[in-house]
Design a protein around this motif. Structure first.
Motif, short mmCIF file in Angstrom:
data_model
loop_
_atom_site.label_atom_id
_atom_site.label_comp_id
_atom_site.label_asym_id
_atom_site.label_seq_id
_atom_site.Cartn_x
_atom_site.Cartn_y
_atom_site.Cartn_z
N GLY A 1 -28.18 -52.34 -77.77
CA GLY A 1 -27.36 -51.62 -76.81
C GLY A 1 -27.83 -50.05 -76.38
N ASP A 2 -26.80 -49.24 -76.38
CA ASP A 2 -26.95 -47.83 -76.30
C ASP A 2 -27.23 -47.02 -77.48
OD1 ASP A 2 -26.61 -45.22 -75.90
OD2 ASP A 2 -24.74 -45.21 -75.03
N CYS A 3 -28.32 -47.03 -78.01
CA CYS A 3 -28.86 -46.76 -79.19
C CYS A 3 -29.14 -45.07 -79.74
CB CYS A 3 -30.29 -47.16 -79.46
SG CYS A 3 -30.36 -49.15 -79.53
N ARG A 4 -28.39 -44.36 -78.48
CA ARG A 4 -28.35 -43.04 -78.98
C ARG A 4 -26.67 -42.67 -79.03
NH1 ARG A 4 -25.65 -40.67 -74.71
NH2 ARG A 4 -24.81 -42.74 -75.03
N ASN A 5 -26.01 -43.52 -79.20
CA ASN A 5 -24.56 -43.24 -79.00
C ASN A 5 -23.94 -42.98 -80.51
OD1 ASN A 5 -23.57 -45.53 -80.20
ND2 ASN A 5 -22.56 -46.27 -78.18
N GLN B 1 -34.91 -45.34 -72.38
CA GLN B 1 -33.97 -44.18 -71.89
C GLN B 1 -32.94 -43.83 -72.83
OE1 GLN B 1 -35.06 -46.80 -70.27
NE2 GLN B 1 -35.29 -46.44 -68.11
N LEU B 2 -32.54 -44.81 -73.71
CA LEU B 2 -31.31 -44.76 -74.74
C LEU B 2 -31.65 -45.10 -75.98
CD1 LEU B 2 -28.81 -46.79 -72.42
CD2 LEU B 2 -28.93 -44.30 -72.54
N ALA B 3 -33.17 -44.76 -76.40
CA ALA B 3 -33.62 -44.71 -77.60
C ALA B 3 -32.79 -43.91 -78.61
CB ALA B 3 -35.07 -44.66 -77.70
N ALA C 1 -22.75 -46.76 -63.66
CA ALA C 1 -23.66 -47.54 -62.78
C ALA C 1 -24.95 -47.48 -63.35
CB ALA C 1 -23.75 -46.81 -61.23
N GLU C 2 -25.41 -46.48 -64.04
CA GLU C 2 -26.69 -46.38 -64.23
C GLU C 2 -26.84 -47.09 -65.81
OE1 GLU C 2 -28.98 -42.50 -66.70
OE2 GLU C 2 -27.52 -42.16 -65.00
N ARG C 3 -25.90 -47.09 -66.39
CA ARG C 3 -25.91 -47.45 -67.72
C ARG C 3 -25.88 -49.17 -67.53
NH1 ARG C 3 -23.76 -44.30 -71.66
NH2 ARG C 3 -25.21 -42.43 -71.61
#
Ligand code: CP
Ligand code: NVA
Length: 323
Positions: free
Chosen positions: A164-168, A192-194, A244-246
């Motif tokens: 998923g969102d790997c930079r959170n 984009q979310l690495a 929306a982007e996510r």
């Protein structure tokens, strides 16, 4: 169990504040706390102490875990929401930290900036526990490691694939916690979310020391061989305008039965820190299915909170084994 005296007075702002041996001690204490609570042998080790719960964001698990773990042992937790005190309105963080440090034995913070929890620790003079910032969520990952250990009987050599969102905050703290404890960590999500390069550099020596492998990529085939697949919400608290982007970026990374099957491991468990948005990052089928250990994870928030409080606020955290 070894003595935890050297942890007395310590803060937990990010998991790398604790050595692998310290994390081992906290996990051993947490397993003991779970056993004691089930046996009804909880003691009164926080009698006469108070804990400030300072919250800028909502919470169910973190707040309840710290409140009950501390209160059940005779401590006095006090919840301070963002509208309850002068912080940020009539009083600066620096002044608030010094006031709280004179009134409370410890502070548990949840909020936006990692710099805020760091300032609280620096200025209050009492232990401060990070119960989530935009950047880190170390107390969650302690519970996740406990859950893995409970389920598999070990940590070193397991493979956890975070999807998923790997930079959170969750992904970042998982990378730190896994690399410190020898769990192979794979981050799977869009480029984009690495994970940030600086975090990978920070974790590389931890992984080298523990034998963990860290890999990051965008192909869901990377979950092959995973013992645990972990996901989190696509939109973290405070990032709602990016929804929306996510959704567009993360839709291919939903954890569903097809993705779980790609592990090729029938014993693979499904993990989520919760709250979950079912139908987004995970299907109802996987969430409610036999691989899901999410309720154990949630319960273990309380046992690990108690372990952290015991190790840092008492000098006799290691008690004789329960019968
Ligand atoms: N996982 C977790 O931190 O949950 P809460 O937001 O309910 O505290
Ligand atoms: N990444 C999520 C975790 C919630 C516990 C958030 O920050 O909202």
């Amino acid at each position: 169990m070894d003595d935890t005296a050297h942890l007395y007075g310590r803060s937990l702002l990010t998991l790398s504040d604790f050595s692998p041996a310290d994390i081992r001690l906290l996990l051993a204490l947490a397993h003991r706390a779970r056993k004691d609570r089930r046996a009804g042998t909880v003691q009164q080790r926080f009698a006469g102490m108070s804990l400030a719960l300072l919250y800028e964001k909502p919470s169910t698990r973190t707040r309840c875990a710290f409140d009950t773990a501390f209160g059940e042992e005779g401590g006095h937790p006090v919840f301070l929401g963002s509208d309850d005190i002068h912080l940020g309105a009539k009083e600066s963080l620096e002044d608030t930290a010094r006031i709280l440090g004179r009134m409370f034995n410890a502070i548990q913070f949840r909020g936006f900036e990692q710099a805020t929890v760091e300032a609280l620790a620096r200025l209050s003079g009492v232990p401060v526990y990070n119960g989530l910032t935009d950047a880190r969520h170390p107390t969650q990952v302690l519970a996740d490691l406990m859950t893995l250990e409970q389920h598999f009987g070990r940590l070193a050599g397991l493979k956890l694939a975070y999807v998923g969102d790997c930079r959170n905050n969750i992904a970042s703290s998982l990378m730190i916690g896994c690399s410190l404890t020898g769990v192979h960590f794979t981050a799977v999500g869009p480029d984009q979310l690495a994970p940030p390069a600086a975090l990978r550099s920070q974790c590389a020596p931890y992984a080298a020391a523990s034998g963990a492998r860290i890999e990051c990529g965008s192909g869901t085939g990377l979950v092959a061989g995973a013992d645990a697949v972990y996901t989190d919400v696509w939109v973290s608290m405070g990032e709602e305008e990016q929804s929306a982007e996510r959704y567009a970026l993360l839709a291919p990374y939903q954890v569903n039965s097809t993705l779980l099957a790609r592990t090729g491991n029938p014993g693979c468990v499904f993990m989520h820190d919760l709250p979950a948005v079912k139908g987004n990052e995970v299907t109802e089928e996987v969430f409610e299915g036999p691989a899901s250990v999410v309720w154990e994870q949630a319960e273990n928030r309380k046992h690990t909170a108690r372990a952290l409080l015991l190790a840092t606020l008492t000098r006799n955290a290691v008690q004789p084994p329960t019968a």
